[in-house]
Structures are given as C-alpha cells and as structure tokens.
Design a protein around this motif. Structure first.
Motif, PDB file in Angstrom:
ATOM      1  N   MET A  81      -5.883   2.522   8.213  1.00 30.52           N
ATOM      2  CA  MET A  81      -5.999   0.865   7.968  1.00 30.52           C
ATOM      3  C   MET A  81      -6.055   0.419   9.449  1.00 30.52           C
ATOM      4  SD  MET A  81      -3.867   0.076   4.864  1.00 30.52           S
ATOM      5  CE  MET A  81      -2.153  -0.213   5.844  1.00 30.52           C
ATOM      6  N   ASN A  82      -7.333  -0.652   9.197  1.00 31.42           N
ATOM      7  CA  ASN A  82      -7.978  -1.021  11.345  1.00 31.42           C
ATOM      8  C   ASN A  82      -8.417  -2.850  11.217  1.00 31.42           C
ATOM      9  OD1 ASN A  82      -6.890   1.842  12.094  1.00 31.42           O
ATOM     10  ND2 ASN A  82      -9.306   1.852  12.681  1.00 31.42           N
ATOM     11  N   ASN A  83      -8.017  -3.251  11.936  1.00 26.19           N
ATOM     12  CA  ASN A  83      -8.659  -4.699  11.578  1.00 26.19           C
ATOM     13  C   ASN A  83      -7.562  -5.135  10.282  1.00 26.19           C
ATOM     14  OD1 ASN A  83      -9.972  -6.410  11.666  1.00 26.19           O
ATOM     15  ND2 ASN A  83     -11.904  -6.035  11.418  1.00 26.19           N
ATOM     16  N   LEU A  84      -6.419  -4.897  10.329  1.00 24.78           N
ATOM     17  CA  LEU A  84      -5.990  -5.586   8.616  1.00 24.78           C
ATOM     18  C   LEU A  84      -5.945  -7.208   8.725  1.00 24.78           C
ATOM     19  CD1 LEU A  84      -3.609  -3.503   9.038  1.00 24.78           C
ATOM     20  CD2 LEU A  84      -4.481  -3.722   6.925  1.00 24.78           C
ATOM     21  N   LYS A  85      -6.023  -7.539   7.638  1.00 22.24           N
ATOM     22  CA  LYS A  85      -6.352  -8.702   7.430  1.00 22.24           C
ATOM     23  C   LYS A  85      -5.232  -9.712   6.412  1.00 22.24           C
ATOM     24  CE  LYS A  85     -11.369  -8.699   7.029  1.00 22.24           C
ATOM     25  NZ  LYS A  85     -12.899  -9.057   6.311  1.00 22.24           N
ATOM     26  N   PRO A  86      -4.352 -10.192   7.074  1.00 24.28           N
ATOM     27  CA  PRO A  86      -3.747 -11.620   5.804  1.00 24.28           C
ATOM     28  C   PRO A  86      -4.312 -11.297   4.190  1.00 24.28           C
ATOM     29  CG  PRO A  86      -4.021 -12.607   7.517  1.00 24.28           C
ATOM     30  CD  PRO A  86      -5.217 -12.053   7.621  1.00 24.28           C
ATOM     31  N   ASP A  87      -5.647 -10.409   3.697  1.00 21.83           N
ATOM     32  CA  ASP A  87      -5.799 -10.319   2.192  1.00 21.83           C
ATOM     33  C   ASP A  87      -5.437  -8.919   1.896  1.00 21.83           C
ATOM     34  OD1 ASP A  87      -8.590 -12.300   2.201  1.00 21.83           O
ATOM     35  OD2 ASP A  87      -6.515 -12.741   1.932  1.00 21.83           O
ATOM     36  N   ASP A  88      -5.245  -7.513   3.455  1.00 24.78           N
ATOM     37  CA  ASP A  88      -4.448  -6.915   2.645  1.00 24.78           C
ATOM     38  C   ASP A  88      -2.343  -6.240   2.413  1.00 24.78           C
ATOM     39  OD1 ASP A  88      -6.568  -5.723   5.329  1.00 24.78           O
ATOM     40  OD2 ASP A  88      -7.309  -6.081   3.431  1.00 24.78           O
ATOM     41  N   THR A  89      -2.805  -7.752   2.715  1.00 24.91           N
ATOM     42  CA  THR A  89      -0.878  -8.046   2.588  1.00 24.91           C
ATOM     43  C   THR A  89      -0.828  -7.194   0.773  1.00 24.91           C
ATOM     44  OG1 THR A  89      -0.278  -9.082   4.025  1.00 24.91           O
ATOM     45  CG2 THR A  89       0.982  -8.843   2.179  1.00 24.91           C
ATOM     46  N   ALA A  90       0.034  -6.452   0.725  1.00 23.72           N
ATOM     47  CA  ALA A  90       0.626  -5.736  -1.089  1.00 23.72           C
ATOM     48  C   ALA A  90       1.040  -4.470  -1.228  1.00 23.72           C
ATOM     49  CB  ALA A  90      -1.359  -5.346  -1.728  1.00 23.72           C
ATOM     50  N   MET A  91       1.755  -4.340  -1.581  1.00 24.28           N
ATOM     51  CA  MET A  91       2.758  -2.796  -1.667  1.00 24.28           C
ATOM     52  C   MET A  91       1.633  -1.874  -2.197  1.00 24.28           C
ATOM     53  SD  MET A  91       5.714  -1.799  -1.951  1.00 24.28           S
ATOM     54  CE  MET A  91       6.227  -2.861  -2.596  1.00 24.28           C
ATOM     55  N   TYR A  92       1.216  -0.802  -1.793  1.00 20.35           N
ATOM     56  CA  TYR A  92       0.304  -0.111  -1.899  1.00 20.35           C
ATOM     57  C   TYR A  92       1.054   1.070  -2.028  1.00 20.35           C
ATOM     58  CZ  TYR A  92      -3.125  -2.150   1.060  1.00 20.35           C
ATOM     59  OH  TYR A  92      -3.900  -2.609   1.705  1.00 20.35           O
ATOM     60  N   TYR A  93       0.453   1.738  -3.293  1.00 19.37           N
ATOM     61  CA  TYR A  93       0.613   2.799  -3.764  1.00 19.37           C
ATOM     62  C   TYR A  93      -0.264   4.476  -4.026  1.00 19.37           C
ATOM     63  CZ  TYR A  93       3.645  -0.654  -6.500  1.00 19.37           C
ATOM     64  OH  TYR A  93       4.625  -1.559  -6.873  1.00 19.37           O
ATOM     65  N   CYS A  94       0.351   5.857  -3.816  1.00 14.98           N
ATOM     66  CA  CYS A  94      -0.151   6.732  -3.913  1.00 14.98           C
ATOM     67  C   CYS A  94      -0.409   7.268  -5.201  1.00 14.98           C
ATOM     68  CB  CYS A  94      -0.206   7.378  -2.967  1.00 14.98           C
ATOM     69  SG  CYS A  94      -0.972   9.089  -3.264  1.00 14.98           S
ATOM     70  N   ALA A  95      -1.648   7.689  -5.441  1.00 12.52           N
ATOM     71  CA  ALA A  95      -1.268   8.015  -7.478  1.00 12.52           C
ATOM     72  C   ALA A  95      -2.488   8.963  -7.392  1.00 12.52           C
ATOM     73  CB  ALA A  95      -2.265   7.506  -8.130  1.00 12.52           C
ATOM     74  N   ALA A  96      -2.034  10.201  -7.900  1.00 17.46           N
ATOM     75  CA  ALA A  96      -3.213  11.950  -7.980  1.00 17.46           C
ATOM     76  C   ALA A  96      -3.102  11.948  -9.566  1.00 17.46           C
ATOM     77  CB  ALA A  96      -2.105  12.827  -7.623  1.00 17.46           C
ATOM     78  N   GLY A  97      -4.242  12.081  -9.509  1.00 21.49           N
ATOM     79  CA  GLY A  97      -4.905  12.581 -11.262  1.00 21.49           C
ATOM     80  C   GLY A  97      -5.609  13.652 -10.950  1.00 21.49           C
ATOM     81  N   ILE A  98      -5.893  14.031 -12.177  1.00 19.76           N
ATOM     82  CA  ILE A  98      -8.231  15.199 -12.772  1.00 19.76           C
ATOM     83  C   ILE A  98      -8.435  13.933 -13.118  1.00 19.76           C
ATOM     84  CG2 ILE A  98      -8.678  16.816 -13.419  1.00 19.76           C
ATOM     85  CD1 ILE A  98      -5.746  18.612 -13.132  1.00 19.76           C
ATOM     86  N   VAL A  99      -9.342  13.707 -12.937  1.00 16.24           N
ATOM     87  CA  VAL A  99      -9.869  12.205 -13.303  1.00 16.24           C
ATOM     88  C   VAL A  99     -11.174  12.486 -13.695  1.00 16.24           C
ATOM     89  CG1 VAL A  99     -11.419  10.259 -12.042  1.00 16.24           C
ATOM     90  CG2 VAL A  99      -8.972  11.260 -10.846  1.00 16.24           C
TER      91      VAL A  99
END
Length: 122
Positions: A81-99
């Motif tokens: 993640m580059n050039n981060l902005k205040p709006d990028d503030t969050a909890m980030y989750y990784c998820a997996a699935g057979i979509v």
C-alpha cells in the motif's frame, strides 16, 4: 478448510507505505481467490484487492487502484500500500474462498483472518 492469518498493519503518516501479509494454509485447490477487505468504524466492509492464486490475476477496487498492489508467492499474499491516505484507515482482513460469483463479494469468501489495523494520520 483454508486458514488465513494477516500481519503487517501499523500507523503511518499520509503519503506513507505499508505492506500487509497473509499466509494461507490448508488449501489444496489452486482455484482459490484471496481477497483483502477493509472496514472502518461506522462504514460498510469494502473489498479492495483480490488475487486468483492459480495465475496471480489481480483485481482492484477503484478507491485503491494505482496505489495498492497485490501479489502472491507460494502460500503468501501481500498487499503493498503506497501513497496512503487517512481514508485508508481501517481494519484490514484477508479472506480466502473458491469464488463462483463476483470476486468482490464478501459472501464468496469462507475463511477470514482476525484482521490487522492500518491507521493513516494526516
């Protein structure tokens, strides 16, 4: 059952960079998508970047396109993640699935990590 664990969150000033990591264990099919989702307080969960583990094909939400890069190496998935902005503030989750449906749909992902906090200060 796929197990995913995220790491790499933190606090950075606006314009800074972070790299999140996700280790995905337990999947035997290459036809798995790994997605990065985020959720800020009071906001809906948003899918930001996705990768198809079979061939590495990425997909990005418009809000992060050009700033975030998703990549994979064996059973690891990274979100640069580059050039981060205040709006990028969050909890980030990784998820997996057979979509089978839209890759941006959280309901397509059956395995979720605990999340890692990203805070971008102005």
């Amino acid at each position: 059952q796929v197990n995913v664990v995220e790491s790499g969150g933190g606090s950075v000033p606006a314009g800074g960079s972070l790299r999140l990591s996700c280790v995905a264990n337990g999947y035997t099919y290459s036809s798995v998508h790994i997605g990065w989702f985020r959720q800020a307080p009071g906001k809906e969960r948003e899918g930001v970047a996705f990768i198809y583990m079979a061939d590495g094909s990425p997909y990005y939400a418009a809000s992060v396109s050009g700033r975030f890069t998703i990549s994979r190496a064996k059973n690891m998935v990274y979100l640069q993640m580059n050039n981060l902005k205040p709006d990028d503030t969050a909890m980030y989750y990784c998820a997996a699935g057979i979509v089978a449906g839209p890759i941006t749909s959280a309901s397509e992902y059956k395995s979720w990590g605990q999340g890692t906090q990203v805070t971008v200060t102005s």
